[in-house]
Design a protein around this motif. Structure first.
Motif, PDB file in Angstrom:
ATOM      1  N   ILE A 197      -4.985   5.975   2.901  1.00  0.00           N
ATOM      2  CA  ILE A 197      -6.022   6.972   3.182  1.00  0.00           C
ATOM      3  C   ILE A 197      -6.216   7.034   4.692  1.00  0.00           C
ATOM      4  O   ILE A 197      -6.294   6.002   5.361  1.00  0.00           O
ATOM      5  N   THR A 198      -6.279   8.239   5.231  1.00  0.00           N
ATOM      6  CA  THR A 198      -6.513   8.402   6.667  1.00  0.00           C
ATOM      7  C   THR A 198      -7.978   8.102   7.000  1.00  0.00           C
ATOM      8  O   THR A 198      -8.816   7.917   6.097  1.00  0.00           O
ATOM      9  N   LYS A 199      -8.294   8.058   8.296  1.00  0.00           N
ATOM     10  CA  LYS A 199      -9.662   7.795   8.727  1.00  0.00           C
ATOM     11  C   LYS A 199     -10.625   8.876   8.251  1.00  0.00           C
ATOM     12  O   LYS A 199     -11.831   8.628   8.132  1.00  0.00           O
ATOM     13  N   THR A 200     -10.093  10.057   7.988  1.00  0.00           N
ATOM     14  CA  THR A 200     -10.948  11.160   7.520  1.00  0.00           C
ATOM     15  C   THR A 200     -11.015  11.221   5.989  1.00  0.00           C
ATOM     16  O   THR A 200     -11.597  12.150   5.439  1.00  0.00           O
ATOM     17  N   GLY A 201     -10.361  10.246   5.330  1.00  0.00           N
ATOM     18  CA  GLY A 201     -10.438  10.184   3.876  1.00  0.00           C
ATOM     19  C   GLY A 201      -9.363  10.947   3.134  1.00  0.00           C
ATOM     20  O   GLY A 201      -9.435  11.077   1.900  1.00  0.00           O
ATOM     21  N   ASP A 202      -8.357  11.444   3.847  1.00  0.00           N
ATOM     22  CA  ASP A 202      -7.288  12.198   3.192  1.00  0.00           C
ATOM     23  C   ASP A 202      -6.159  11.263   2.761  1.00  0.00           C
ATOM     24  O   ASP A 202      -5.776  10.359   3.509  1.00  0.00           O
ATOM     25  N   PRO A 203      -5.613  11.479   1.568  1.00  0.00           N
ATOM     26  CA  PRO A 203      -4.540  10.604   1.098  1.00  0.00           C
ATOM     27  C   PRO A 203      -3.193  10.960   1.745  1.00  0.00           C
ATOM     28  O   PRO A 203      -2.989  12.073   2.219  1.00  0.00           O
ATOM     29  N   PHE A 204      -2.286   9.998   1.758  1.00  0.00           N
ATOM     30  CA  PHE A 204      -0.928  10.263   2.217  1.00  0.00           C
ATOM     31  C   PHE A 204       0.021   9.280   1.537  1.00  0.00           C
ATOM     32  O   PHE A 204      -0.377   8.219   1.064  1.00  0.00           O
ATOM     33  N   VAL A 205       1.275   9.681   1.484  1.00  0.00           N
ATOM     34  CA  VAL A 205       2.337   8.808   0.975  1.00  0.00           C
ATOM     35  C   VAL A 205       3.339   8.580   2.106  1.00  0.00           C
ATOM     36  O   VAL A 205       3.763   9.529   2.770  1.00  0.00           O
ATOM     37  N   GLY A 206       3.679   7.320   2.330  1.00  0.00           N
ATOM     38  CA  GLY A 206       4.668   6.979   3.343  1.00  0.00           C
ATOM     39  C   GLY A 206       5.976   6.568   2.687  1.00  0.00           C
ATOM     40  O   GLY A 206       5.976   5.794   1.722  1.00  0.00           O
ATOM     41  N   LEU A 207       7.077   7.081   3.174  1.00  0.00           N
ATOM     42  CA  LEU A 207       8.397   6.760   2.641  1.00  0.00           C
ATOM     43  C   LEU A 207       9.295   6.248   3.759  1.00  0.00           C
ATOM     44  O   LEU A 207       9.255   6.764   4.874  1.00  0.00           O
ATOM     45  N   THR A 208      10.075   5.239   3.455  1.00  0.00           N
ATOM     46  CA  THR A 208      11.181   4.859   4.322  1.00  0.00           C
ATOM     47  C   THR A 208      12.435   5.452   3.708  1.00  0.00           C
ATOM     48  O   THR A 208      12.804   5.108   2.589  1.00  0.00           O
ATOM     49  N   LEU A 209      13.041   6.380   4.425  1.00  0.00           N
ATOM     50  CA  LEU A 209      14.218   7.081   3.923  1.00  0.00           C
ATOM     51  C   LEU A 209      15.458   6.590   4.666  1.00  0.00           C
ATOM     52  O   LEU A 209      15.378   6.204   5.835  1.00  0.00           O
ATOM     53  N   GLY A 210      16.588   6.630   3.993  1.00  0.00           N
ATOM     54  CA  GLY A 210      17.791   6.136   4.629  1.00  0.00           C
ATOM     55  C   GLY A 210      19.046   6.877   4.245  1.00  0.00           C
ATOM     56  O   GLY A 210      19.113   7.539   3.211  1.00  0.00           O
ATOM     57  N   ASP A 211      20.032   6.767   5.123  1.00  0.00           N
ATOM     58  CA  ASP A 211      21.415   7.077   4.793  1.00  0.00           C
ATOM     59  C   ASP A 211      22.244   5.947   5.401  1.00  0.00           C
ATOM     60  O   ASP A 211      21.689   4.941   5.855  1.00  0.00           O
ATOM     61  N   LYS A 212      23.547   6.074   5.433  1.00  0.00           N
ATOM     62  CA  LYS A 212      24.362   4.949   5.879  1.00  0.00           C
ATOM     63  C   LYS A 212      24.276   4.700   7.385  1.00  0.00           C
ATOM     64  O   LYS A 212      24.784   3.687   7.866  1.00  0.00           O
TER      65      LYS A 212
END
Length: 335
Positions: free
Chosen positions: A30-45
């Motif tokens: 949740i951000t400081k303003t109360g908004d949700p978020f999803v964090g992803l670690t994305l990859g390729d080779k």
């Protein structure tokens, strides 16, 4: 559309890209303003990148989980000299995906490497060592996996064919060391150089898009698994000397050198010490080379490598126009 490699993302700063990437990690908050978020670690080779999907909760992204492939459209920005993505759109994408985007392959052809390995091992004449080698070299299922398997999950030779490449390099290094130090039992050292990492065939899985640990890999590790594989082959060889069996098992079990590195025993004979050193040499050189090639930091130095506890210089401090060879000698002599 041509794939945008993660290592090239800095070139796209301020632009939008789209493509398929592998989800390696997922978090939410949740951000400081109360908004949700999803964090992803994305990859390729070619590397990994942090990506954020703002205003989204995890329950809306049931398909974007670890080891799944997703399609994204995103904006590229830079933060502390590293690229990051702001995801604008994403979708599930697990069919008709080119696995070579995510799993690199050894540069050399596996059949070519195997022929070189087999030729090197053909010099071994001691009957019981020869029989042990043949037990593996005539096992077609084993050979198929050996030519395909990665050398590790992430640290060194972490690409298809990496295990065979590493095995060949360690055998070649062992051959050189045994020639320089003739008091070593060369045939024993070469045999164990071939055998030392075979447990990775059971420790790792590498299909379809990522390298991961098997359950027995996590519980036992490749050192123990490899010793068990060799032990099973030895049991099928009549009259195999007990002392030789114990010696081979010790060299395999101790090849990581230290208890904290996974070896249940430290090397306690000359061949075990030699194998530990040549294995470590090839693994570390490959690991540093891969780290430098994938590094995204700006400038001459890489990011800090936590395992090696140092930065690495990416570019030489000398250029092609510097004095070389005879010119350098003449300069030193004041000519």
């Amino acid at each position: 559309m041509e794939h945008v490699w993660i290592k090239d993302l800095p070139l796209y700063q301020g632009s939008q890209i789209e493509g398929v990437y592998l989800v390696k990690e997922r978090t939410h908050g949740i951000t400081k303003t109360g908004d949700p978020f999803v964090g992803l670690t994305l990859g390729d080779k070619t590397g990994d990148v942090d990506a954020k999907l703002w205003g989204c909760t995890p329950d809306k992204l049931t398909f974007a989980t670890k080891d799944n492939v997703i399609w994204i459209r995103s904006e590229v920005s830079m933060y502390k000299d590293k690229p990051q993505l702001k995801i604008l759109e994403l979708a599930q994408k697990d069919r008709e995906v080119d696995s070579s985007i995510f799993l690199d392959r050894a540069i050399r052809d596996p059949d070519e490497m195997f022929l070189e390995l087999k030729e090197k091992l053909s010099s071994i004449e001691e009957p019981f060592l020869r029989a042990l080698l043949e037990a593996f070299l005539t096992d077609q299922e084993f050979l198929g996996e050996l030519k395909e398997a990665p050398g590790s999950k992430a640290l060194h030779h972490s690409y298809l064919g990496g295990l065979l490449e590493h095995t060949l390099q360690v055998v070649n290094l062992a051959d050189i060391v045994a020639t320089l130090y003739p008091f070593l039992h060369k045939e024993l050292l070469l045999t164990c150089a071939f055998l030392h990492d075979l447990g990775k065939l059971k420790e790792l899985t590498w299909r379809p898009f990522s390298i991961a640990y098997t359950d027995e890999g996590r519980l036992l590790g490749h050192i123990v698994l490899g010793a068990e594989m060799v032990g099973q082959k030895i049991k099928a060889i009549p009259y195999f000397p007990e002392g030789l069996r114990i010696t081979i098992k010790h060299i395999i079990l101790s090849h990581h050198g230290m208890l904290e590195f996974g070896s249940p025993k430290k090397p306690k004979n000359l061949e075990a010490v030699a194998l530990n050193l040549v294995d470590d040499l090839d693994a570390k050189l490959n690991a540093v080379k891969a780290f430098v090639e994938k590094d995204q930091a700006q400038g001459n130095w890489t990011e800090y490598h936590r395992l090696f506890e140092r930065f690495f210089l990416k570019l030489p401090l000398y250029g092609t126009n510097n004095l070389q060879g005879e010119d350098l000698i003449q300069d030193l002599n004041g000519e």
